[in-house]
Design an enzyme around this catalytic site. Structure first.
Site, PDB file in Angstrom:
ATOM      1  CD  GLN A 233      -2.981  -1.310   2.121  1.00 57.28           C
ATOM      2  OE1 GLN A 233      -2.870  -0.691   3.163  1.00 57.28           O
ATOM      3  NE2 GLN A 233      -3.993  -2.125   1.909  1.00 57.28           N
ATOM      4  CG  ASP A 234       1.002   4.270   3.014  1.00 53.39           C
ATOM      5  OD1 ASP A 234       0.842   3.200   3.642  1.00 53.39           O
ATOM      6  OD2 ASP A 234       0.780   5.382   3.515  1.00 53.39           O
ATOM      7  N   PRO A 235       4.420   3.300   2.063  1.00 51.55           N
ATOM      8  CG  PRO A 235       6.137   4.582   1.164  1.00 51.55           C
ATOM      9  CD  PRO A 235       4.646   4.510   1.244  1.00 51.55           C
TER      10      PRO A 235
ATOM     11  CB  VAL B 119       4.234   7.671   3.844  1.00 47.30           C
ATOM     12  CG1 VAL B 119       5.468   7.138   4.585  1.00 47.30           C
ATOM     13  CG2 VAL B 119       3.040   7.743   4.790  1.00 47.30           C
TER      14      VAL B 119
ATOM     15  CG  PHE C 234      -3.261   5.163   4.074  1.00 51.16           C
ATOM     16  CD1 PHE C 234      -2.889   4.284   3.074  1.00 51.16           C
ATOM     17  CD2 PHE C 234      -3.695   4.641   5.284  1.00 51.16           C
ATOM     18  CE1 PHE C 234      -2.953   2.909   3.268  1.00 51.16           C
ATOM     19  CE2 PHE C 234      -3.761   3.267   5.487  1.00 51.16           C
ATOM     20  CZ  PHE C 234      -3.388   2.395   4.474  1.00 51.16           C
TER      21      PHE C 234
END
Length: 229
Positions: free
Chosen positions: A69-71, A132, A138
């Site tokens: 998804q995101d870091p 991020v 997010f």
């Protein structure tokens, strides 16, 4: 700042596939946003590591895609590969669960959470969003990275065959469902996310590591050595 995100940072095979993205309006908007963010806040990963997944696994060498998804947004964790942390860092909960499933599946125990060895063997460890803010999960969603990573996945679907797409969790599945609308010659393995909230709903017991190697062997390709030395 803009020099930090030039196409020249990518291996030639990715440059060829993604060259049109650099001229898109969304890309200049994303660059302006990143310039502002890196100037005023702590952003992960470091600028030089943002494209680490593409740098580690050239387009023509991708055999498996594991979509994140995101870091990670904790200090010292994110280094540009989905689910991975640098050597010496404590294992985040999702990665701990990934390693638990790997051990159950293939009897392999890994201590280091750095997945660079997987990337070097053709496993593209790609996050949907590549940056991020520290401590804010997010926080860079909806700024353009999703379109860029859609382009990456689309190019793999259209211009490669027999890539194994590993989709852990609804976000990865939804992203790829949109992109897999045309007929393709790829394998898809999907299950719940390895996070503590979802792992017991079907991630544990998915046996994806052995399934990936079964599929690679069937294709006449070298299997992935999941052991991290």
């Amino acid at each position: 700042m803009h020099e930090a995100f030039t196409i020249e940072q990518l291996p030639p095979s990715w440059q060829e596939q993604l060259k049109d993205e650099w001229s898109q309006p969304y890309w200049s908007q994303l660059l302006a946003f990143l310039k502002s963010e890196y100037a005023q806040a702590t952003i992960y990963p470091k600028k030089e590591n943002v494209f680490a997944a593409l740098q580690s696994t050239p387009f023509d060498q991708v055999r498996v895609v594991i979509l994140g998804q995101d870091p990670y947004h904790g200090e010292g964790q994110a280094h540009g590969l989905s689910f991975s942390v640098p050597r010496g860092q404590a294992l985040p909960p999702s990665l701990r669960n990934i390693f638990q499933e790997l051990h159950t599946d293939l009897g392999i125990r890994n201590e280091s959470g750095c997945l660079q060895a997987w990337a070097d063997q053709g496993v593209l460890l790609l996050n949907t969003v590549l940056t991020v803010r520290a401590g804010e999960a997010f926080s860079h969603a909806g700024r353009g990275w999703e379109r860029f990573t859609d382009a990456i996945v689309t190019k793999l679907i259209q211009n490669r065959t027999h890539v194994i797409f590993v989709l852990w969790g609804n976000a990865a599945r939804q992203k790829c469902n949109l992109l897999f609308q045309t007929k393709h010659q790829h394998a898809v393995l999907a299950c719940p996310h390895p996070s503590p909230l979802a792992a017991h709903r079907g991630f544990f017991g998915c046996c994806h590591f052995s399934k990936i190697n079964y599929l690679l062997k069937k294709q006449g390709k070298t299997m992935i050595n999941w052991k991290i030395e």
